[in-house]
Design a protein around this motif. Structure first.
Motif, short mmCIF file in Angstrom:
data_model
loop_
_atom_site.label_atom_id
_atom_site.label_comp_id
_atom_site.label_asym_id
_atom_site.label_seq_id
_atom_site.Cartn_x
_atom_site.Cartn_y
_atom_site.Cartn_z
N GLY A 1 43.16 43.05 35.74
CA GLY A 1 44.12 43.08 34.64
C GLY A 1 45.53 42.65 34.96
N ILE A 2 45.75 41.99 36.07
CA ILE A 2 47.09 41.57 36.45
C ILE A 2 47.23 40.06 36.23
CG2 ILE A 2 48.76 41.38 38.35
CD1 ILE A 2 48.25 44.26 37.30
N ARG A 3 48.30 39.67 35.55
CA ARG A 3 48.57 38.25 35.33
C ARG A 3 49.38 37.72 36.52
NH1 ARG A 3 51.74 37.71 30.57
NH2 ARG A 3 53.45 36.79 31.70
N VAL A 4 48.98 36.56 37.01
CA VAL A 4 49.64 35.95 38.16
C VAL A 4 50.18 34.59 37.73
CG1 VAL A 4 49.32 35.08 40.52
CG2 VAL A 4 48.03 37.09 39.74
N VAL B 1 52.84 31.31 39.13
CA VAL B 1 53.57 30.72 40.25
C VAL B 1 54.61 29.77 39.69
CG1 VAL B 1 53.42 29.28 42.31
CG2 VAL B 1 51.61 30.92 41.81
N ARG B 2 55.85 29.96 40.12
CA ARG B 2 56.95 29.05 39.76
C ARG B 2 57.75 28.76 41.01
NH1 ARG B 2 59.23 32.54 35.35
NH2 ARG B 2 57.36 32.94 34.15
N GLY B 3 57.68 27.51 41.43
CA GLY B 3 58.39 27.13 42.65
C GLY B 3 57.82 27.88 43.83
N ASP B 4 58.70 28.58 44.56
CA ASP B 4 58.26 29.34 45.73
C ASP B 4 58.10 30.83 45.42
OD1 ASP B 4 60.92 30.04 45.43
OD2 ASP B 4 61.41 29.86 47.57
N GLN B 5 57.96 31.15 44.12
CA GLN B 5 57.84 32.55 43.72
C GLN B 5 56.52 32.80 43.00
OE1 GLN B 5 61.45 34.45 42.18
NE2 GLN B 5 62.41 32.43 42.37
N LEU B 6 55.94 33.96 43.29
CA LEU B 6 54.71 34.39 42.65
C LEU B 6 55.03 35.64 41.85
CD1 LEU B 6 51.23 34.37 44.00
CD2 LEU B 6 52.09 36.58 43.31
N PHE B 7 54.76 35.59 40.55
CA PHE B 7 55.06 36.70 39.65
C PHE B 7 53.79 37.47 39.33
CE2 PHE B 7 58.43 33.69 39.11
CZ PHE B 7 59.57 34.46 38.93
N LEU B 8 53.87 38.79 39.44
CA LEU B 8 52.77 39.68 39.08
C LEU B 8 53.20 40.47 37.86
CD1 LEU B 8 51.99 41.08 42.63
CD2 LEU B 8 50.74 39.28 41.42
N ARG B 9 52.36 40.45 36.81
CA ARG B 9 52.70 41.18 35.59
C ARG B 9 51.47 41.93 35.09
NH1 ARG B 9 55.25 36.00 34.66
NH2 ARG B 9 57.48 36.22 34.88
N GLY B 10 51.73 43.09 34.51
CA GLY B 10 50.65 43.90 33.97
C GLY B 10 51.04 45.37 34.02
N GLN B 11 50.04 46.22 33.91
CA GLN B 11 50.26 47.66 33.92
C GLN B 11 49.24 48.33 34.82
OE1 GLN B 11 49.98 48.82 29.81
NE2 GLN B 11 52.10 48.26 29.39
N VAL B 12 49.71 49.32 35.55
CA VAL B 12 48.84 50.14 36.40
C VAL B 12 49.23 51.60 36.23
CG1 VAL B 12 48.42 48.32 38.12
CG2 VAL B 12 50.36 49.86 38.40
N PRO B 13 48.32 52.53 36.60
CA PRO B 13 48.60 53.95 36.37
C PRO B 13 49.42 54.64 37.47
CG PRO B 13 46.36 53.68 37.13
CD PRO B 13 46.93 52.30 36.95
N ALA B 14 49.71 53.96 38.59
CA ALA B 14 50.41 54.64 39.68
C ALA B 14 51.23 53.65 40.52
CB ALA B 14 49.42 55.38 40.58
N GLN B 15 52.33 54.14 41.07
CA GLN B 15 53.19 53.33 41.93
C GLN B 15 52.44 52.82 43.16
OE1 GLN B 15 56.23 52.19 41.35
NE2 GLN B 15 56.44 51.22 43.34
N GLU B 16 51.60 53.67 43.73
CA GLU B 16 50.82 53.27 44.91
C GLU B 16 49.95 52.05 44.60
OE1 GLU B 16 47.33 54.98 47.86
OE2 GLU B 16 48.37 56.37 46.55
N ARG B 17 49.34 52.05 43.44
CA ARG B 17 48.48 50.93 43.03
C ARG B 17 49.32 49.65 42.90
NH1 ARG B 17 43.49 49.58 42.68
NH2 ARG B 17 42.84 48.27 40.96
N ARG B 18 50.49 49.79 42.34
CA ARG B 18 51.42 48.66 42.18
C ARG B 18 51.75 48.05 43.55
NH1 ARG B 18 57.11 47.89 42.04
NH2 ARG B 18 57.75 46.46 40.38
N GLU B 19 52.01 48.90 44.51
CA GLU B 19 52.37 48.44 45.86
C GLU B 19 51.18 47.78 46.56
OE1 GLU B 19 53.97 51.97 47.63
OE2 GLU B 19 55.71 51.95 46.29
N ILE B 20 49.98 48.32 46.41
CA ILE B 20 48.80 47.73 47.03
C ILE B 20 48.53 46.34 46.45
CG2 ILE B 20 46.29 47.94 47.24
CD1 ILE B 20 46.72 51.00 47.42
N ILE B 21 48.68 46.21 45.14
CA ILE B 21 48.49 44.90 44.50
C ILE B 21 49.48 43.89 45.06
CG2 ILE B 21 48.75 43.66 42.30
CD1 ILE B 21 47.53 46.23 40.98
N SER B 22 50.71 44.29 45.24
CA SER B 22 51.73 43.41 45.80
C SER B 22 51.36 42.99 47.22
CB SER B 22 53.09 44.13 45.79
OG SER B 22 54.11 43.25 46.13
#
Length: 83
Positions: A27-30, A32-53
């Motif tokens: 469920g995460i949208r990825v 890429v623009r230039g040298d940057q990768l954007f992650l967008r979406g929703q998760v239920p916990a900060q830990e999950r957000r960090e693991i995805i990153s």
């Protein structure tokens, strides 16, 4: 930085998020623009957000990850709604 087309990099990162045993995330949208990768979406916990990153960084180490994923509180349903 690689000469790989941005859409292929985004697809590779999305595949990594789906297949990595730490995430299994679809469920995460990825983007890429230039040298940057954007992650967008929703998760239920900060830990999950960090693991995805982390998984995204491993899949595209040449890009700077911009984690714009929101952490949303998941609550049990409240009282039954009368219709």
């Amino acid at each position: 930085m690689t000469d790989e087309a941005p859409q292929y990099v985004a697809a590779r990162v999305q595949q990594a998020l789906a297949e990595d045993e730490r995430t299994h995330e679809l469920g995460i949208r990825v983007d890429v623009r230039g040298d940057q990768l954007f992650l967008r979406g929703q998760v239920p916990a900060q830990e999950r957000r960090e693991i995805i990153s982390t998984v995204a960084s491993e899949a595209a180490p040449d890009l700077k990850v911009r984690n714009e994923i929101n952490v949303v509180e998941v609550r049990d349903p409240g009282e039954e709604e009368a219709l």
